[in-house]
Design an enzyme around this catalytic site. Structure first.
Site, PDB file in Angstrom:
ATOM      1  CE  LYS A 281      -2.508   1.408   3.691  1.00  0.00           C
ATOM      2  NZ  LYS A 281      -2.738   1.633   4.447  1.00  0.00           N
TER       3      LYS A 281
ATOM      4  CG  ASP B 143      -7.232   4.219   1.669  1.00  0.00           C
ATOM      5  OD1 ASP B 143      -7.709   3.838   1.311  1.00  0.00           O
ATOM      6  OD2 ASP B 143      -6.891   5.534   2.226  1.00  0.00           O
TER       7      ASP B 143
END
Length: 204
Positions: A115, A133
């Site tokens: 991420k 997210d």
């Protein structure tokens, strides 16, 4: 048809969407993104303002007293691990002096996963990546862009199939901010949302 509706609406309400983490140097973005796990960008910005003023280059950060770093970033939570990550990342970057466009290298850094890497490569190098997210995960499932049981990697892969490469970077920021300010986990603003007829909020 549905994707065009989503693109149009997000352009309408979030046409100038961009990363909300404050940074002036490439490594500051990397560290700020790492710090943003399990906290808000607003809180990260408050902390990094002090951190990057006191330690204004990689040499200083890599040689910083870890207890001082912990004190500065304590409001973020999990500060013991994150303080160590800051110093280790700085040591790893010090010799080359910049954040490279290299996924393998970035994911080898302390505290940096997929991420964080996606955010950094998208923001610094305009690479077509989406960082899934909690906001992107929630919005994608509510809008039917992914299935209820999909994990973050499955959601990411499905978004790449549905979104033209030229739109990925912009839509990434739009999905994050849409989830952060409109399609919230608690008390989403459904009454004014033009996508409520395709929303599956009840399953999330």
């Amino acid at each position: 048809m549905k994707m065009n509706r989503i693109f149009t609406y997000l352009d309408e309400i979030l046409g100038d969407a961009k990363c909300e983490l404050n940074y002036t140097k490439d490594y500051e973005l990397l560290i700020a993104t790492m710090l943003s796990a399990q906290t808000t960008d607003k809180r990260v910005n408050e902390v990094t303002k002090n951190l990057f003023t006191k330690y204004d280059n990689l040499d200083k950060l890599s040689e910083a007293n870890i207890e001082d770093i912990k004190t500065i970033i304590k409001p973020l939570g999990t500060f013991n691990k994150k303080a160590l990550n800051i110093i280790n990342i700085s040591k790893s970057l010090k010799d080359i002096g910049y954040v490279p466009n290299d996924r393998t290298f970035l994911e080898s850094l302390s505290g940096v996963g997929r991420k964080t890497t996606n955010v950094v490569l998208s923001e610094l190098y305009n690479e077509p990546y989406i960082a899934v997210d909690t906001h992107v995960l929630r919005v994608s499932k509510r809008l039917g862009l992914a299935s209820y049981n999909d994990d973050v990697l499955e959601v990411e892969k499905k978004l790449y199939k549905k979104i033209p490469k030229s739109k990925i970077n912009k839509l990434h920021h739009q999905l994050v901010l849409f989830g952060r300010y409109y399609c919230k986990a608690i008390k989403p603003e459904c009454s004014t949302c033009k996508l409520k007829d395709i929303c599956k909020k009840d399953i999330l």
